[in-house]
Write a protein that holds these residues in place. Structure first.
Motif, PDB file in Angstrom:
ATOM      1  N   GLY A   1       0.803  -1.224   0.000  1.00 23.50           N
ATOM      2  CA  GLY A   1       0.000   0.000   0.000  1.00 23.50           C
ATOM      3  C   GLY A   1       0.831   1.266   0.000  1.00 23.50           C
ATOM      4  N   VAL A   2       1.910   1.252   0.760  1.00 24.25           N
ATOM      5  CA  VAL A   2       2.810   2.416   0.809  1.00 24.25           C
ATOM      6  C   VAL A   2       3.381   2.692  -0.580  1.00 24.25           C
ATOM      7  N   GLU A   3       3.865   1.649  -1.237  1.00 28.01           N
ATOM      8  CA  GLU A   3       4.463   1.812  -2.572  1.00 28.01           C
ATOM      9  C   GLU A   3       3.416   2.162  -3.626  1.00 28.01           C
ATOM     10  N   VAL A   4       2.225   1.582  -3.518  1.00 26.80           N
ATOM     11  CA  VAL A   4       1.144   1.899  -4.457  1.00 26.80           C
ATOM     12  C   VAL A   4       0.790   3.384  -4.354  1.00 26.80           C
ATOM     13  N   ASN A   5       0.757   3.927  -3.148  1.00 26.61           N
ATOM     14  CA  ASN A   5       0.464   5.357  -2.986  1.00 26.61           C
ATOM     15  C   ASN A   5       1.506   6.226  -3.671  1.00 26.61           C
ATOM     16  N   LYS A   6       2.772   5.834  -3.599  1.00 26.37           N
ATOM     17  CA  LYS A   6       3.822   6.573  -4.309  1.00 26.37           C
ATOM     18  C   LYS A   6       3.591   6.522  -5.816  1.00 26.37           C
ATOM     19  N   THR A   7       3.196   5.333  -6.306  1.00 28.86           N
ATOM     20  CA  THR A   7       2.949   5.165  -7.746  1.00 28.86           C
ATOM     21  C   THR A   7       1.741   5.984  -8.186  1.00 28.86           C
ATOM     22  N   ILE A   8       0.704   6.043  -7.363  1.00 28.30           N
ATOM     23  CA  ILE A   8      -0.479   6.848  -7.692  1.00 28.30           C
ATOM     24  C   ILE A   8      -0.079   8.317  -7.852  1.00 28.30           C
ATOM     25  N   ALA A   9       0.734   8.819  -6.943  1.00 27.60           N
ATOM     26  CA  ALA A   9       1.176  10.217  -7.032  1.00 27.60           C
ATOM     27  C   ALA A   9       1.968  10.463  -8.319  1.00 27.60           C
ATOM     28  N   LEU A  10       2.889   9.548  -8.635  1.00 27.83           N
ATOM     29  CA  LEU A  10       3.675   9.700  -9.866  1.00 27.83           C
ATOM     30  C   LEU A  10       2.811   9.512 -11.118  1.00 27.83           C
ATOM     31  N   SER A  11       1.789   8.661 -11.030  1.00 28.71           N
ATOM     32  CA  SER A  11       0.900   8.426 -12.178  1.00 28.71           C
ATOM     33  C   SER A  11       0.119   9.684 -12.539  1.00 28.71           C
ATOM     34  N   THR A  12      -0.242  10.467 -11.543  1.00 27.17           N
ATOM     35  CA  THR A  12      -0.920  11.739 -11.807  1.00 27.17           C
ATOM     36  C   THR A  12      -0.007  12.648 -12.625  1.00 27.17           C
ATOM     37  N   LYS A  13       1.244  12.711 -12.238  1.00 29.38           N
ATOM     38  CA  LYS A  13       2.245  13.490 -12.987  1.00 29.38           C
ATOM     39  C   LYS A  13       2.433  12.905 -14.391  1.00 29.38           C
TER      40      LYS A  13
ATOM     41  N   SER B   1      10.060   6.294 -16.196  1.00 32.76           N
ATOM     42  CA  SER B   1      11.347   5.775 -15.711  1.00 32.76           C
ATOM     43  C   SER B   1      11.413   5.865 -14.192  1.00 32.76           C
ATOM     44  N   GLU B   2      10.899   6.955 -13.651  1.00 35.43           N
ATOM     45  CA  GLU B   2      10.861   7.130 -12.202  1.00 35.43           C
ATOM     46  C   GLU B   2       9.930   6.094 -11.554  1.00 35.43           C
ATOM     47  N   ILE B   3       8.796   5.835 -12.196  1.00 34.32           N
ATOM     48  CA  ILE B   3       7.839   4.854 -11.668  1.00 34.32           C
ATOM     49  C   ILE B   3       8.441   3.461 -11.676  1.00 34.32           C
ATOM     50  N   ILE B   4       9.065   3.062 -12.788  1.00 33.89           N
ATOM     51  CA  ILE B   4       9.565   1.680 -12.873  1.00 33.89           C
ATOM     52  C   ILE B   4      10.943   1.523 -12.231  1.00 33.89           C
TER      53      ILE B   4
ATOM     54  N   TYR C   1      -1.623   3.221 -16.954  1.00 32.60           N
ATOM     55  CA  TYR C   1      -1.944   2.876 -15.576  1.00 32.60           C
ATOM     56  C   TYR C   1      -1.111   1.692 -15.098  1.00 32.60           C
ATOM     57  N   THR C   2      -0.590   1.798 -13.886  1.00 31.68           N
ATOM     58  CA  THR C   2       0.069   0.683 -13.222  1.00 31.68           C
ATOM     59  C   THR C   2      -0.158   0.833 -11.729  1.00 31.68           C
TER      60      THR C   2
ATOM     61  N   LYS D   1       3.252  16.625 -20.862  1.00 27.57           N
ATOM     62  CA  LYS D   1       2.985  17.428 -22.059  1.00 27.57           C
ATOM     63  C   LYS D   1       3.597  16.865 -23.330  1.00 27.57           C
ATOM     64  N   ASN D   2       4.512  15.865 -23.192  1.00 26.47           N
ATOM     65  CA  ASN D   2       5.131  15.297 -24.385  1.00 26.47           C
ATOM     66  C   ASN D   2       5.709  13.921 -24.066  1.00 26.47           C
ATOM     67  N   VAL D   3       6.115  13.214 -25.105  1.00 23.62           N
ATOM     68  CA  VAL D   3       6.608  11.844 -24.966  1.00 23.62           C
ATOM     69  C   VAL D   3       7.885  11.791 -24.121  1.00 23.62           C
ATOM     70  N   HIS D   4       8.737  12.793 -24.249  1.00 29.03           N
ATOM     71  CA  HIS D   4       9.968  12.824 -23.449  1.00 29.03           C
ATOM     72  C   HIS D   4       9.632  12.896 -21.952  1.00 29.03           C
ATOM     73  N   GLU D   5       8.702  13.769 -21.603  1.00 25.28           N
ATOM     74  CA  GLU D   5       8.271  13.903 -20.202  1.00 25.28           C
ATOM     75  C   GLU D   5       7.638  12.599 -19.696  1.00 25.28           C
ATOM     76  N   ILE D   6       6.839  11.962 -20.555  1.00 26.42           N
ATOM     77  CA  ILE D   6       6.233  10.666 -20.209  1.00 26.42           C
ATOM     78  C   ILE D   6       7.341   9.656 -19.905  1.00 26.42           C
ATOM     79  N   ARG D   7       8.324   9.585 -20.785  1.00 23.98           N
ATOM     80  CA  ARG D   7       9.425   8.632 -20.618  1.00 23.98           C
ATOM     81  C   ARG D   7      10.163   8.886 -19.300  1.00 23.98           C
ATOM     82  N   GLN D   8      10.408  10.150 -18.977  1.00 20.66           N
ATOM     83  CA  GLN D   8      11.107  10.501 -17.735  1.00 20.66           C
ATOM     84  C   GLN D   8      10.319  10.055 -16.501  1.00 20.66           C
ATOM     85  N   THR D   9       9.032  10.379 -16.470  1.00 18.69           N
ATOM     86  CA  THR D   9       8.222  10.050 -15.294  1.00 18.69           C
ATOM     87  C   THR D   9       8.003   8.551 -15.187  1.00 18.69           C
TER      88      THR D   9
END
Length: 187
Positions: free
Chosen positions: A24-36, A51-54, A69-70, A41-49
């Protein structure tokens, strides 16, 4: 081993296990990053965020469209030259490996998590790794279930429900997915 290592090793974990709260603790972190991620605004930003999630860099040749979604993310492995279209959902506590040159259509669901059907054990996580090998194409709205390996060069038709391994160089379709034909020389 921590609970996440035990899940990726295929160990069944009941939801009342003392370490289950760590999920649950880790899922909450992923939910916050998923919102970001999903407001990028672009594919590069998607790739960066993503990368942070995975928890590892995604190659510049890989493209993911949002929304994506993950539930956890750290058990997703993405190869090079992967394309993931809009509105895909990956439940990865059991592990999801996607090799190079894979194309994934919109609204594809991949889950590495399951539960027993018996009422008394239903609140137990049954993790089982999903492995998508090189050059696979997964069509729109397909569902890939836990423990499945999709062999190299194969095609999963749109809307298919894949509940068992797909041999290399085949086309599968239907619910549940069945082999339609073998591919020869990529055709």
């Amino acid at each position: 081993m921590n609970i996440f290592e035990r899940l990726t090793s295929g160990e069944e974990i009941p939801m009342n296990h003392p370490d289950y709260g760590e999920i649950g603790v880790e899922v909450n972190k992923t939910i916050a990053l998923s919102t970001k991620l999903n407001s990028s605004k672009n594919v590069h930003e998607i790739r960066q965020t993503l990368s942070e999630i995975i928890g590892s860099p995604i190659d510049e040749s890989t493209t993911v469209f949002t929304p994506f979604y993950t539930n956890y993310g750290k058990n997703i492995s993405l190869g090079k030259n992967v394309f993931i279209n809009h509105a895909c959902s990956f439940l990865d506590l059991g592990g999801i490996i996607i090799e190079d040159n894979v194309m994934i259509g919109p609204r594809v669901s991949i889950t590495s998590e399951n539960h027993p059907t018996a009422i008394e054990t239903r609140k137990t996580m049954l993790p089982s790794k999903v492995h998508i090998q090189k050059n696979v194409w997964i069509g729109a709205s397909a569902t890939i279930l836990p423990g499945v390996t999709i062999g190299e060069n194969s095609v999963v038709a749109a809307g298919a429900l894949v509940n068992k391994d797909v041999p290399s160089n085949t086309v599968v379709a239907g619910v549940p997915a069945k082999i339609l034909r073998k591919l020869k020389n990529g055709v």
